[in-house]
Scaffold this motif. Sequence first.
Motif, PDB file in Angstrom:
ATOM      1  N   PHE A 113       2.089   1.541  -3.663  1.00 45.50           N
ATOM      2  CA  PHE A 113       1.154   2.137  -4.496  1.00 45.50           C
ATOM      3  C   PHE A 113       0.964   3.647  -4.230  1.00 45.50           C
ATOM      4  O   PHE A 113       0.827   4.235  -5.250  1.00 45.50           O
ATOM      5  N   TYR A 114       0.908   4.079  -2.702  1.00 46.99           N
ATOM      6  CA  TYR A 114       0.522   5.477  -2.667  1.00 46.99           C
ATOM      7  C   TYR A 114       1.662   6.374  -3.423  1.00 46.99           C
ATOM      8  O   TYR A 114       1.300   7.228  -4.152  1.00 46.99           O
ATOM      9  N   LEU A 115       2.995   5.679  -3.069  1.00 47.63           N
ATOM     10  CA  LEU A 115       4.249   6.733  -3.492  1.00 47.63           C
ATOM     11  C   LEU A 115       4.155   6.787  -5.206  1.00 47.63           C
ATOM     12  O   LEU A 115       4.169   7.708  -5.987  1.00 47.63           O
ATOM     13  N   MET A 116       3.972   5.497  -5.754  1.00 49.89           N
ATOM     14  CA  MET A 116       3.793   5.375  -7.448  1.00 49.89           C
ATOM     15  C   MET A 116       2.794   6.102  -7.885  1.00 49.89           C
ATOM     16  O   MET A 116       2.837   6.568  -8.963  1.00 49.89           O
ATOM     17  N   SER A 117       1.402   6.191  -7.101  1.00 50.11           N
ATOM     18  CA  SER A 117       0.397   6.685  -7.767  1.00 50.11           C
ATOM     19  C   SER A 117       0.573   8.356  -7.884  1.00 50.11           C
ATOM     20  O   SER A 117      -0.108   8.989  -8.280  1.00 50.11           O
ATOM     21  N   ARG A 118       1.867   8.759  -7.303  1.00 47.20           N
ATOM     22  CA  ARG A 118       2.270  10.221  -7.497  1.00 47.20           C
ATOM     23  C   ARG A 118       3.297  10.337  -8.471  1.00 47.20           C
ATOM     24  O   ARG A 118       4.158  11.237  -8.551  1.00 47.20           O
ATOM     25  N   GLY A 119       3.688   9.242  -9.305  1.00 45.97           N
ATOM     26  CA  GLY A 119       4.404   9.456 -10.211  1.00 45.97           C
ATOM     27  C   GLY A 119       6.102   8.895 -10.139  1.00 45.97           C
ATOM     28  O   GLY A 119       6.887   8.946 -10.784  1.00 45.97           O
ATOM     29  N   ILE A 120       6.133   8.471  -8.904  1.00 44.28           N
ATOM     30  CA  ILE A 120       7.320   7.968  -8.298  1.00 44.28           C
ATOM     31  C   ILE A 120       7.701   6.624  -8.682  1.00 44.28           C
ATOM     32  O   ILE A 120       6.712   5.934  -8.563  1.00 44.28           O
ATOM     33  N   SER A 121       8.853   6.154  -9.194  1.00 40.89           N
ATOM     34  CA  SER A 121       9.127   5.098  -9.718  1.00 40.89           C
ATOM     35  C   SER A 121       9.219   3.996  -8.724  1.00 40.89           C
ATOM     36  O   SER A 121       9.465   4.286  -7.579  1.00 40.89           O
ATOM     37  N   ILE A 122       9.174   2.888  -9.011  1.00 41.16           N
ATOM     38  CA  ILE A 122       9.292   1.768  -8.130  1.00 41.16           C
ATOM     39  C   ILE A 122      10.490   1.745  -7.358  1.00 41.16           C
ATOM     40  O   ILE A 122      10.533   1.591  -6.050  1.00 41.16           O
ATOM     41  N   GLU A 152       0.534  -1.380  -0.157  1.00 43.98           N
ATOM     42  CA  GLU A 152      -0.051  -0.103  -0.087  1.00 43.98           C
ATOM     43  C   GLU A 152       0.809   1.303  -0.096  1.00 43.98           C
ATOM     44  O   GLU A 152       0.558   2.070  -0.694  1.00 43.98           O
ATOM     45  N   GLN A 153       2.042   1.278   0.881  1.00 43.31           N
ATOM     46  CA  GLN A 153       2.882   2.446   0.739  1.00 43.31           C
ATOM     47  C   GLN A 153       3.180   2.456  -0.567  1.00 43.31           C
ATOM     48  O   GLN A 153       3.414   3.620  -1.085  1.00 43.31           O
TER      49      GLN A 153
END
Lengths: 250, 363
Positions: B313-322, B310-311
């Motif tokens: 996903f949250y960060l990536m949903s803001r454009g941050i790469s894996i 979930e963490q």
Amino acid sequence: MSTLEIRNLQVSVDTENGAVEILKGVDLTIKSGETHAIMGPNGSGKSTLAYSIAGHPKYTITGGSVTLDGADVLEMSVDERAKAGLFLAMQYPVEVPGVSVSNFLRTAATALRGEAPKLRTWVTEVKEAMDALSIDPSFAQRNVNEGFSGGEKKRHEIMQLELLKPKIAILDETDSGLDVDALRIVSEGVNRAKDANNLGVLLITHYTRILRYIKPDFVHVFANGKVVEEGGPELADKLEAEGYAEYVGS
Amino acid sequence: MSVLTSNILVPHGREEAWRFTPLNRLKGLHDGSAAIATHRSLSLKSASVPGVTFERVSRELLPSLSTTDDAIMNRVREFSSDVAVLKIASNSELSEPILLNRESFDLTSAEYSRVLIHIGSNARATVVASNTGNTLLAEEIEFKVESGASLTFVTLQEWDSQTVHVAKHHAIVDKDANFKSITVTIGGSVVRLLPTVEFTGPGADAQLLGVYFATTGQFFEHRIFVDHCVPQAKSRVNYKGALSGEKAHTVWIGDVFIRANAEGTDTYELNRNLLLTDGARADSVPNLEIETGEIVGAGHASTTGRFDDEQLFYLMSRGISIEDARRLVVRGFFNEIISEISDSEVQVRLMERIDSELVKAGA
């Protein structure tokens, strides 16, 4: 001018009892500058729609398509979707221990803009975004969503919406858990983002209350995993008066 | 000397204290077969300031302050000819940290090193010990924290890949004194540290913090013991570890003993491990032994988990790469402890090292 097209979207989720189909063929088209309200009872699949578009790994797409200006969204990783211009304001924003809001915002802005924002203009930008949502400056040093009240989490989501400037935003029950003042502040933030960037909005809600502040152009009633009725703002008034009983077959 | 040697029992690996440690990788530190080095790798790096002395004292003049049944520590006591003594005078208020440096590149012989860090009553100081190089080291550091004093000890194990480091860091904390240690272990082949605390007066306070990051093939063991042998003492233990890669292995043992006379004890210990890949193993064993019920509080917690989807996903949903999302989460995980280190240059250096460990592991 952007267009998010959702065609016959079917989504299932794995449970202990096998895959359960939640979305049963959803069709929606959202264009820049338009505001669409999706209303429906609990458990109708509204949040599944939001998370499926954003690419949450829990959901399996079993059919249909989602495109943004013709590009296949379902083929994109979660971060690629954000880079393409999609944004999801979450109902339950996730805590990230040890990562400050300021670090998080700057990392996200750097990823989306392709280069690190210039420090001086960035500081001003963040400060203005925080002021506009009545967020205390000390917020920047707190860890992402950790110990935030429900209202603080929602303001933090909308602050990101204003800073990250997506083309299309999905707001998943942004109104839940907000008192009247917070609802007004958050709604004003959404309206600013619409005006500033010609944002297209997919507003998922259970209640008509937020529609007094964010005026929808279209209202879609969602039940049993699909859109069952569509209309203009007047449809929200009808739902306010009559509820969802007609649509859930009770 | 030969008489003494015969009294040191060689651990075989079945003993409770040694059951996790890979003895065959200790290069003879445990059975005394390693050649004894003549070099002394520890030096004072910071400029001399009033009230602080660093000197070597013959071991005959300075018997150990504590007892130990640890075979390697007994060898340290037997084989080291002198003791490095860092002394901070009573009532000193040091605004800058005292920097100790240990750097060695000798894998052919073993250094046995005894150290005493003595802080006088009501003095306040921070000591940062930085360990680098490729070496074999058996080390005993004793801390004498006099009444009302406050000592922060930061020990950085930034070793190169072949180092074998076995150490006991034993703090004797007197009335109303504070001892805080921040132990960082991110380099070396085998690192086995025993951070231990013994209270000698009421109102004493110990805070033992640590982070470790083991990648492929590394073995890092932290074996904590807090002896609540006086009333009204307080202890807090918080260690956080990350592991990635095949045969990365960490051990955390947290022993807290509340003796019958230790009324008013307040203790809590916590260990959290983040498993970044398959093939790594984190052992975590908190132990609490209580001989009196008249205490303020005693508790422990231990968790071992993977990345929170979930963490990410949250960060990536803001454009941050894996990759960046994982880096943020790992940095965030360690930040709680690293941010306690007052030196921001050290903080930045450690975070960069953690980033590079993460890249190296391909997690």
